[in-house]
Design an enzyme around this catalytic site. Structure first.
Site, short mmCIF file in Angstrom:
data_model
loop_
_atom_site.label_atom_id
_atom_site.label_comp_id
_atom_site.label_asym_id
_atom_site.label_seq_id
_atom_site.Cartn_x
_atom_site.Cartn_y
_atom_site.Cartn_z
N ARG A 184 0.82 -1.22 0.00
CA ARG A 184 0.00 0.00 0.00
C ARG A 184 0.85 1.26 0.00
O ARG A 184 0.47 2.29 0.55
CB ARG A 184 -0.97 0.03 1.18
CG ARG A 184 -1.77 -1.23 1.37
CD ARG A 184 -2.53 -1.63 0.13
NE ARG A 184 -3.22 -2.90 0.31
CZ ARG A 184 -3.86 -3.52 -0.68
NH1 ARG A 184 -3.86 -3.02 -1.91
NH2 ARG A 184 -4.47 -4.65 -0.47
N GLU A 307 -6.38 -12.11 8.02
CA GLU A 307 -6.02 -12.19 6.59
C GLU A 307 -4.96 -13.26 6.34
O GLU A 307 -4.00 -13.04 5.62
CB GLU A 307 -5.56 -10.83 6.08
CG GLU A 307 -6.63 -9.76 6.20
CD GLU A 307 -6.25 -8.43 5.55
OE1 GLU A 307 -5.07 -8.06 5.62
OE2 GLU A 307 -7.14 -7.79 4.99
N ARG A 340 -2.21 -6.07 17.11
CA ARG A 340 -3.24 -5.41 16.29
C ARG A 340 -4.61 -6.07 16.45
O ARG A 340 -4.72 -7.30 16.53
CB ARG A 340 -2.82 -5.40 14.83
CG ARG A 340 -1.60 -4.54 14.61
CD ARG A 340 -1.13 -4.58 13.18
NE ARG A 340 -1.82 -3.66 12.31
CZ ARG A 340 -2.44 -4.02 11.18
NH1 ARG A 340 -2.51 -5.28 10.81
NH2 ARG A 340 -3.01 -3.11 10.41
N ARG A 352 -18.67 -8.68 9.00
CA ARG A 352 -17.23 -8.67 9.26
C ARG A 352 -16.82 -7.63 10.30
O ARG A 352 -15.91 -7.86 11.09
CB ARG A 352 -16.52 -8.42 7.93
CG ARG A 352 -15.06 -8.15 8.06
CD ARG A 352 -14.41 -7.95 6.70
NE ARG A 352 -13.33 -6.99 6.81
CZ ARG A 352 -12.63 -6.54 5.78
NH1 ARG A 352 -12.91 -6.95 4.55
NH2 ARG A 352 -11.67 -5.68 5.96
N ASP A 381 -11.94 -0.71 7.62
CA ASP A 381 -10.55 -0.69 7.14
C ASP A 381 -10.18 0.64 6.49
O ASP A 381 -10.05 0.70 5.27
CB ASP A 381 -10.37 -1.84 6.13
CG ASP A 381 -8.91 -2.04 5.77
OD1 ASP A 381 -8.06 -1.37 6.37
OD2 ASP A 381 -8.64 -2.87 4.90
N GLU A 409 -4.38 4.51 0.94
CA GLU A 409 -4.81 3.29 0.24
C GLU A 409 -6.20 3.44 -0.38
O GLU A 409 -6.43 2.99 -1.49
CB GLU A 409 -4.79 2.12 1.23
CG GLU A 409 -5.36 0.84 0.67
CD GLU A 409 -5.32 -0.32 1.67
OE1 GLU A 409 -4.80 -0.14 2.79
OE2 GLU A 409 -5.80 -1.41 1.31
N HIS A 537 -16.14 0.74 1.04
CA HIS A 537 -15.60 -0.43 0.35
C HIS A 537 -16.17 -0.61 -1.06
O HIS A 537 -16.59 -1.69 -1.44
CB HIS A 537 -15.90 -1.69 1.18
CG HIS A 537 -14.93 -2.81 0.97
ND1 HIS A 537 -14.85 -3.52 -0.20
CD2 HIS A 537 -13.99 -3.35 1.78
CE1 HIS A 537 -13.91 -4.45 -0.10
NE2 HIS A 537 -13.37 -4.36 1.10
O1 GCW Z 1 -5.93 -2.11 4.75
C1 GCW Z 1 -5.74 -3.48 4.60
C2 GCW Z 1 -4.75 -3.59 3.49
C3 GCW Z 1 -3.76 -4.68 3.65
C4 GCW Z 1 -3.18 -4.60 5.05
C5 GCW Z 1 -4.29 -4.82 6.05
C6 GCW Z 1 -3.81 -4.67 7.50
C7 GCW Z 1 -0.93 -4.98 5.76
O2 GCW Z 1 -5.45 -3.69 2.28
O3 GCW Z 1 -2.77 -4.49 2.66
O4 GCW Z 1 -2.12 -5.49 5.27
O5 GCW Z 1 -5.31 -3.90 5.86
O6 GCW Z 1 -3.97 -3.58 8.03
O7 GCW Z 1 -3.31 -5.60 8.07
#
Ligand code: GCW
Length: 728
Positions: A184, A307, A340, A352, A381, A409, A537
């Site tokens: 990103r 993820e 995190r 989610r 996000d 991003e 999103h």
């Molecule tokens: O914002 C999203 C991004 C991912 C990122 C993830 C996170 C580092 O698309 O690229 O991974 O969150 O914050 O872990």
């Protein structure tokens, strides 16, 4: 034409500003343009006294020499003691006899470990300006503050500053990979040249540290949270040690991301189970090894069970089990774990955004003292606008750190002019209401609301090898604003924008007003042309560039259709009690405010409600009409920004003026793309026409859906869109 006073004279002469490439950031130190102020500064500061042999005081001395020489247009001699009037004295009572003689007592104690005082005083009959602190790094921060006062052309007669950071750990998180790609990142490659470390230490590392210290940042996490265990091997620790050595004088502590499966990948163990004694022993030995090399190492940043990343849940353990095991390894050395809270499982949940709260809330009070939970500003996000994360206020026994994204991003990446300071301020001032009115997110993270033992804030870096560091000149403002708000989360983002503008562009008052106005409107503009009324999103999959509200047929919670839920009746995600009931994760007052159709702000309407197309928004318009109106307003704001930028041309060097102008043209084209693609698509559900006052899109929905942009996911570009919309 800029007004520039020649060195040694107060006369003004009009000459074009010399071209700049942005590499100097906000630390340009150009000659003070206001003749009266210049005279005042020259009278007040003719000598510099910064005794002390520490590298940090050396850094302060260097910066002041560089800064004052540039700003005052003359050399400022460094004296051993304040013997002449008009001296600037800098240091601590221990490093400087002058500072000790000022007997600042309680006033100085009050600014703590990293704070500083700037004050005028008479010392042995001489007039001095003092930058005083309790520690060397406080003196460095104070030096930057004094330089800022001159860069923004403040009045020295009224200059008296006393400042201390309200948050303890103020960290920049790099998502930099060891191959120098940046997740990103839109500003070139990673600054960290692992191949040549530890032997080569280019000047850019020091300039990076100067920039961070100038805005009060005291931590840098070097590596991506999607972590590579290799950074924890001995050769890499050696490289990190070299970087830490460059950063140390500037008060910057280094952090690393810890891959949870590292004991297996680089340690030869059969498991990474946090309750397995061999695993705990491996991490303990690893921490000891790191601290032998880097005694002031900050700690670990961890993304686990999110993820696809490994984590304690792989062994049926909790996040607390995982975090505590790492915390125990770091504790003897004073290190911390930033664990995190951005988690969502590989098995899509009903909603989610509920997952982080569901997983972490029950763990409140179960973490070691040196664990902080790092929570993104919103529960989804980093979208252009999200309501604050419901974990804020919900974890009174676990220090929560706020994670903000500086890299854009989801907000136009490198090109779009979007001032994130206004975004951050909106988050920080959000009211959780957990202890009554005025329980702000800022109060949670600065520790005042719940009495946290430790406090932290993290910003995901937008810095890379680009000459201007951040991919665009205006993206530098977001790095700057993050630092200033990390130091003081109650500060006004508009005031910060003004400081940045004066330091980065010009001190011409009219131009400053215009640029600050552009910055402050840019935040709402991007929301309007991308995702108004609480939409989120809607971007293309993976690359996150450009609109693609029609995307489906993937894992549902990665698709726009999952989030907007448009149908012929209405649009929006019902998160009230009739839907996923995510609102219930907030305090009762906030839950009512967001959950009630009559009180929810229009800005969050579709985030919490599935509204009928014909329903009325709080603005009194139908949802369809209001959606259309917002999209067009977003584009109009960008058109206005372009016009405004042209009015400041004479105050700015041609090169940077042109850079910004080009990007604004791209931003306008892409804003129209977002608007037209979204409205054509949503129109197929609302089945309502575009009101006559709005000019219709130039292409069909089909055309937008067939576009394949970007061709290269690493390069956010769409030539077809530029051809269609770009105007000069
Ligand atoms: O914002 C999203 C991004 C991912 C990122 C993830 C996170 C580092 O698309 O690229 O991974 O969150 O914050 O872990």
């Amino acid at each position: 034409m800029a007004t520039i006073a020649g060195p040694g004279s107060f006369a003004s002469l009009r000459m074009p500003a010399a071209d700049e490439d942005g590499h100097d950031l906000w630390l340009r130190y150009r000659l003070v343009s206001n003749a009266e102020r210049l005279a005042q500064y020259r009278t007040a500061i003719a000598h510099l006294v910064v005794p002390g042999s520490s590298p940090t005081l050396g850094a302060a001395r260097d910066e002041l020499t560089r800064g004052l020489t540039g700003l005052l247009g003359r050399a400022i001699p460094i004296d051993a003691a304040a013997t002449s009037t008009a001296t600037l004295v800098v240091g601590t009572p221990a490093s400087s006899r002058e500072i000790a003689a000022l007997n600042l007592g309680g006033r100085l104690t009050a600014v703590g470990n990293e704070g500083f005082l700037i004050t005028s005083a008479t010392l042995r009959g001489s007039h001095v300006i003092a930058v005083a602190a309790n520690t060397d790094v406080g003196a460095l921060y104070g030096s930057f503050a004094l330089l800022r006062a001159l860069q923004t052309q403040g009045d020295l007669a009224t200059l008296s500053d006393s400042s201390a950071p309200r948050i303890q750990h103020r960290i920049i998180d790099h998502w930099d990979n060891l191959d120098r790609t940046v997740e990103r990142g839109y500003a070139g490659r990673s600054l960290w040249d692992w191949d040549h470390l530890p032997d080569s230490l280019p000047a850019v590392y020091r300039d990076y540290a100067r920039a961070e210290a100038s805005i009060g940042i005291n931590g840098v996490s070097l590596t991506n949270v999607n972590a590579n265990a290799k950074v924890l091997t001995a050769p890499y620790i050696e490289k990190v040690r070299a970087l830490a050595g460059v950063f140390r004088p500037y008060g910057l502590h280094v952090y690393l991301t810890a891959r949870f499966s590292a004991p297996m990948e680089i340690g030869g163990l059969k498991t990474a189970d946090p309750l397995d004694p061999s695993v705990a022993a491996w991490w303990k030995a690893k921490a000891d090894e790191i601290y032998r090399a880097i005694p002031d190492f900050g700690g670990f940043v961890v993304k686990a069970n999110s993820e696809g990343q490994p984590g304690p849940q792989d062994y049926h353990r909790t996040h607390a089990d995982g975090a505590n095991m790492l915390a125990d390894a770091l504790a003897p050395h004073g290190g911390i774990v930033l664990w995190r809270a951005f988690v969502y499982s590989n098995v899509p949940a009903q909603d989610r955004i509920k997952q982080a709260y569901t997983e972490f809330k029950p763990l409140d009070g179960k973490f070691r003292d040196n664990v902080l939970l790092q929570v993104k500003n919103g529960s989804l996000d980093f979208q252009p606008r999200e309501p604050f994360h419901p974990l804020f206020g919900a974890m009174p026994k676990t220090p929560l750190a706020l994670e903000l994204q500086i890299t854009k991003e989801y907000l136009g990446e490198d090109t779009h002019l979007v001032y994130m300071g206004a975004y951050y301020e909106e988050v920080l001032k959000s009211d959780t209401r957990v202890n009554g009115k005025g329980s702000l997110v800022a109060d949670v993270i600065d520790g005042s609301l719940h009495g946290y033992r430790q406090t932290a804030i993290a910003g995901v870096s937008n810095v890379g090898t680009d000459r201007n560091w951040s991919g665009s000149h205006f993206n530098q403002a977001n790095w700057y604003a993050f630092g200033r708000l990390a130091w003081d989360p109650t500060a006004s983002s508009e005031r910060i924008a003004e400081d940045w503008t004066r330091m980065t562009w010009t001190n011409d008052d009219a131009a400053v007003r215009t640029i600050v106005h552009m910055m402050m409107t840019s935040r709402e503009a991007v929301v309007n042309y991308m995702e108004p009324l609480g939409l989120v999103h809607m971007m293309g999959t993976d690359h996150h560039y450009g609109p693609a509200p029609w995307v489906k047929n993937l894992r549902p919670d990665w698709t726009p259709v999952y989030f907007h839920r448009a149908d012929t009746i209405g649009i929006g995600f019902d998160r009230t009690v009739t839907g996923s009931n995510a609102v219930a994760q907030y305090s009762p007052e906030v839950a009512r405010h967001f959950g009630d159709r009559d009180s929810v702000p229009d800005a969050y309407l579709l985030f919490f409600h599935h509204a009928r197309w014909s329903d009325r928004t709080r603005a009194g318009l139908t949802v369809w009409y209001d959606l259309v109106r917002h999209y067009y307003a977003g584009v109009d704001s960008v058109v206005a920004m372009r016009r405004e930028w042209h009015t400041v041309q004479s105050t700015i060097d041609a090169r940077r003026f042109r850079d910004v102008d080009d990007f604004l043209a791209i931003q306008e084209a892409e804003a129209k793309w977002w608007r037209d693609a979204a409205l054509l698509y949503f129109g197929t559900f609302s089945r309502m026409p575009l009101p006559a006052r709005f000019a219709p899109p130039p292409r069909t929905l089909d055309w937008y859906m067939k576009l394949h942009c970007p061709a290269d996911p690493a390069k956010p570009r769409c030539p077809e869109i530029y051809k269609l919309y770009l105007t000069r």
